[in-house]
Design an enzyme around this catalytic site. Sequence first.
Site, PDB file in Angstrom:
ATOM      1  N   GLY A 134       0.809  -1.196   0.000  1.00  0.00           N
ATOM      2  CA  GLY A 134       0.000   0.000   0.000  1.00  0.00           C
ATOM      3  C   GLY A 134       0.851   1.257   0.000  1.00  0.00           C
ATOM      4  N   GLN A 135       0.244   2.347  -0.344  1.00  0.00           N
ATOM      5  CA  GLN A 135       0.912   3.630  -0.337  1.00  0.00           C
ATOM      6  C   GLN A 135      -0.097   4.667   0.118  1.00  0.00           C
ATOM      7  OE1 GLN A 135       2.544   4.749  -4.109  1.00  0.00           O
ATOM      8  NE2 GLN A 135       3.116   6.784  -3.420  1.00  0.00           N
ATOM      9  N   ASP A 136       0.352   5.541   1.023  1.00  0.00           N
ATOM     10  CA  ASP A 136      -0.582   6.568   1.480  1.00  0.00           C
ATOM     11  C   ASP A 136      -0.291   7.898   0.830  1.00  0.00           C
ATOM     12  OD1 ASP A 136       1.789   7.178   2.746  1.00  0.00           O
ATOM     13  OD2 ASP A 136       0.976   7.053   4.746  1.00  0.00           O
TER      14      ASP A 136
END
Length: 74
Positions: free
Chosen positions: A72-74
Amino acid sequence: MSGKYTKIVEPLFEEGWFRKLEPFINSERFDKIIDFLKEERRLNKLIVPHDTACFRVFKECPFDKTKIVIIGQD
């Protein structure tokens, strides 16, 4: 063939992960990524996670006990 960073990063990996990722770690492509990140840090750009912490997951979560990986990447 051995990549120029293989001996540096090998101790950062649990054995199962290292065996699976070794072809990539030994590749010129991996060397280019590490060189790029080193240059960005030299230019005072913020790179996270810091230094070798980006490989921490490969030491703490053994390959043979890993059932799923969520990226994931925020």
